[in-house]
Design a protein around this motif. Structure first.
Motif, short mmCIF file in Angstrom:
data_model
loop_
_atom_site.label_atom_id
_atom_site.label_comp_id
_atom_site.label_asym_id
_atom_site.label_seq_id
_atom_site.Cartn_x
_atom_site.Cartn_y
_atom_site.Cartn_z
N LEU A 114 31.32 7.67 -9.91
CA LEU A 114 30.44 7.67 -8.73
C LEU A 114 29.03 7.23 -9.14
O LEU A 114 28.41 6.40 -8.48
N HIS A 115 28.54 7.78 -10.24
CA HIS A 115 27.21 7.43 -10.71
C HIS A 115 27.12 5.93 -11.05
O HIS A 115 26.20 5.23 -10.61
N ARG A 116 28.07 5.45 -11.84
CA ARG A 116 28.06 4.03 -12.23
C ARG A 116 28.27 3.13 -11.02
O ARG A 116 27.67 2.07 -10.91
N GLY A 117 29.14 3.56 -10.11
CA GLY A 117 29.38 2.78 -8.90
C GLY A 117 28.13 2.66 -8.04
O GLY A 117 27.81 1.59 -7.52
N MET A 118 27.41 3.78 -7.88
CA MET A 118 26.18 3.75 -7.09
C MET A 118 25.15 2.84 -7.75
O MET A 118 24.44 2.09 -7.07
N LYS A 119 25.08 2.88 -9.06
CA LYS A 119 24.15 2.03 -9.80
C LYS A 119 24.49 0.55 -9.57
O LYS A 119 23.61 -0.26 -9.29
N LEU A 120 25.77 0.21 -9.68
CA LEU A 120 26.21 -1.18 -9.43
C LEU A 120 25.96 -1.59 -7.99
O LEU A 120 25.51 -2.71 -7.72
N LEU A 121 26.24 -0.69 -7.06
CA LEU A 121 26.04 -0.98 -5.64
C LEU A 121 24.57 -1.24 -5.35
O LEU A 121 24.22 -2.21 -4.67
N ARG A 122 23.69 -0.40 -5.88
CA ARG A 122 22.25 -0.60 -5.68
C ARG A 122 21.81 -1.95 -6.24
O ARG A 122 21.03 -2.67 -5.62
N ALA A 123 22.32 -2.28 -7.42
CA ALA A 123 21.95 -3.56 -8.04
C ALA A 123 22.42 -4.74 -7.19
O ALA A 123 21.68 -5.70 -6.97
N ARG A 124 23.64 -4.64 -6.68
CA ARG A 124 24.16 -5.73 -5.83
C ARG A 124 23.39 -5.83 -4.53
O ARG A 124 23.08 -6.91 -4.07
N LEU A 125 23.09 -4.67 -3.92
CA LEU A 125 22.33 -4.69 -2.67
C LEU A 125 20.92 -5.21 -2.91
O LEU A 125 20.40 -5.98 -2.11
N ALA A 151 27.86 -3.71 17.58
CA ALA A 151 28.63 -4.71 16.83
C ALA A 151 27.85 -5.15 15.59
O ALA A 151 28.43 -5.40 14.55
N GLY A 152 26.52 -5.23 15.70
CA GLY A 152 25.70 -5.60 14.55
C GLY A 152 25.78 -4.56 13.46
O GLY A 152 25.89 -4.89 12.28
N ILE A 153 25.75 -3.29 13.85
CA ILE A 153 25.87 -2.21 12.87
C ILE A 153 27.25 -2.26 12.24
O ILE A 153 27.40 -2.10 11.03
N ARG A 154 28.29 -2.49 13.07
CA ARG A 154 29.65 -2.57 12.54
C ARG A 154 29.76 -3.72 11.56
O ARG A 154 30.38 -3.61 10.51
N SER A 155 29.12 -4.85 11.87
CA SER A 155 29.14 -6.01 10.97
C SER A 155 28.45 -5.67 9.65
O SER A 155 28.94 -6.04 8.59
N GLU A 156 27.32 -4.98 9.70
CA GLU A 156 26.62 -4.58 8.48
C GLU A 156 27.47 -3.63 7.65
O GLU A 156 27.52 -3.73 6.43
N ALA A 157 28.16 -2.71 8.33
CA ALA A 157 29.03 -1.78 7.62
C ALA A 157 30.17 -2.53 6.94
O ALA A 157 30.53 -2.23 5.79
N GLU A 158 30.74 -3.51 7.63
CA GLU A 158 31.82 -4.30 7.02
C GLU A 158 31.31 -5.11 5.83
O GLU A 158 32.00 -5.26 4.83
N GLN A 159 30.08 -5.61 5.93
CA GLN A 159 29.50 -6.34 4.80
C GLN A 159 29.30 -5.41 3.61
O GLN A 159 29.57 -5.79 2.46
N LEU A 160 28.84 -4.19 3.87
CA LEU A 160 28.66 -3.21 2.80
C LEU A 160 30.01 -2.86 2.18
O LEU A 160 30.13 -2.78 0.96
N LEU A 161 31.03 -2.67 3.02
CA LEU A 161 32.37 -2.40 2.49
C LEU A 161 32.85 -3.54 1.60
O LEU A 161 33.45 -3.32 0.56
N GLN A 162 32.55 -4.76 2.01
CA GLN A 162 32.98 -5.91 1.21
C GLN A 162 32.27 -5.91 -0.16
O GLN A 162 32.89 -6.20 -1.18
N ILE A 163 31.00 -5.57 -0.17
CA ILE A 163 30.27 -5.49 -1.44
C ILE A 163 30.90 -4.42 -2.33
O ILE A 163 31.09 -4.63 -3.53
N ILE A 164 31.24 -3.28 -1.74
CA ILE A 164 31.87 -2.21 -2.52
C ILE A 164 33.23 -2.68 -3.03
O ILE A 164 33.59 -2.42 -4.18
N ARG A 165 34.00 -3.37 -2.20
CA ARG A 165 35.33 -3.87 -2.62
C ARG A 165 35.23 -4.83 -3.79
O ARG A 165 36.18 -4.98 -4.55
N GLU A 166 34.11 -5.50 -3.94
CA GLU A 166 33.92 -6.45 -5.04
C GLU A 166 33.65 -5.74 -6.37
O GLU A 166 33.74 -6.37 -7.42
N LEU A 167 33.35 -4.46 -6.32
CA LEU A 167 33.13 -3.68 -7.55
C LEU A 167 34.48 -3.40 -8.21
O LEU A 167 35.52 -3.45 -7.55
#
Length: 194
Positions: free
Chosen positions: A171-182, A119-135
């Motif tokens: 994909l490149h720009r998205g990964m860059k934004l994702l890394r910055a947000r993380l 459940a903790g891993i699932r929660s982390e995955a959902e948090q990551l999805l939410q960060i991606i959705r904010e892009l």
């Protein structure tokens, strides 16, 4: 003496799914099922870029049902990926309009206070999805198709009807934004306990 010949015209190879779309347009349900298998992950990923996982799962079925019902309206089978992607994006927008009012928690946020490791891993995955959705959607969609659905850049381009260069850049720009947000969130969390 060499004979000059005109260069052979370069013909673009039609993707195999074009014939499948044509068969489905003529009522072949098995052909449409093949389209579902081929394009289901693309539709799911586009939905997941905008809505929670449970909604994306349900809406994937709905998108293909809408596509089946409207298939006669598709004039050019080569436009199938972009047409299907438009149906998926519109379904997500409709879902968001029907979503609960602000202040209510989405299903993934209503997790129990104590969690098992899964459940903790699932929660982390959902948090990551939410960060991606904010892009921006131009970055979120290809990222989810790549990271969640496991499609390669060329597969994303083929299944969405987008130009390969557009997918590669986003994909490149998205990964860059994702890394910055993380990185920003990690730094924010590091200062919490001190």
């Amino acid at each position: 003496m060499a004979i000059a010949t005109a260069p052979m015209p370069v013909t673009e190879r039609r993707p195999a799914w074009v014939a499948v779309v044509e068969s489905a347009k003529h009522g072949d349900e098995a052909a449409f099922e093949r389209l579902y298998v081929e394009f289901g992950s693309m539709v799911h990923g586009l939905l997941l870029a905008r809505v929670d996982r449970a909604s994306a799962d349900d809406l994937t079925q709905e998108v293909f049902l809408r596509a089946w019902q409207r298939l006669a309206n598709l004039h050019d089978p080569i436009a199938w990926p972009a047409w299907l992607a438009t149906i998926a994006r519109n379904a997500a927008v409709d879902q968001l309009r029907r979503a609960p009012q602000p202040g209510t928690l989405p299903p993934e946020a209503q997790l129990p206070a104590t969690r098992s490791d899964d459940a903790g891993i699932r929660s982390e995955a959902e948090q990551l999805l939410q960060i991606i959705r904010e892009l921006p959607h131009a970055h979120a969609e290809p990222l989810i198709l790549r990271l969640v659905e496991g499609l390669s850049g060329p597969e994303i381009a083929q299944r969405t009807g987008l130009r390969p260069a557009y997918v590669r850049v986003n994909l490149h720009r998205g990964m860059k934004l994702l890394r910055a947000r993380l990185h920003g969130r990690v730094n924010d969390n590091e200062g919490v306990g001190t």
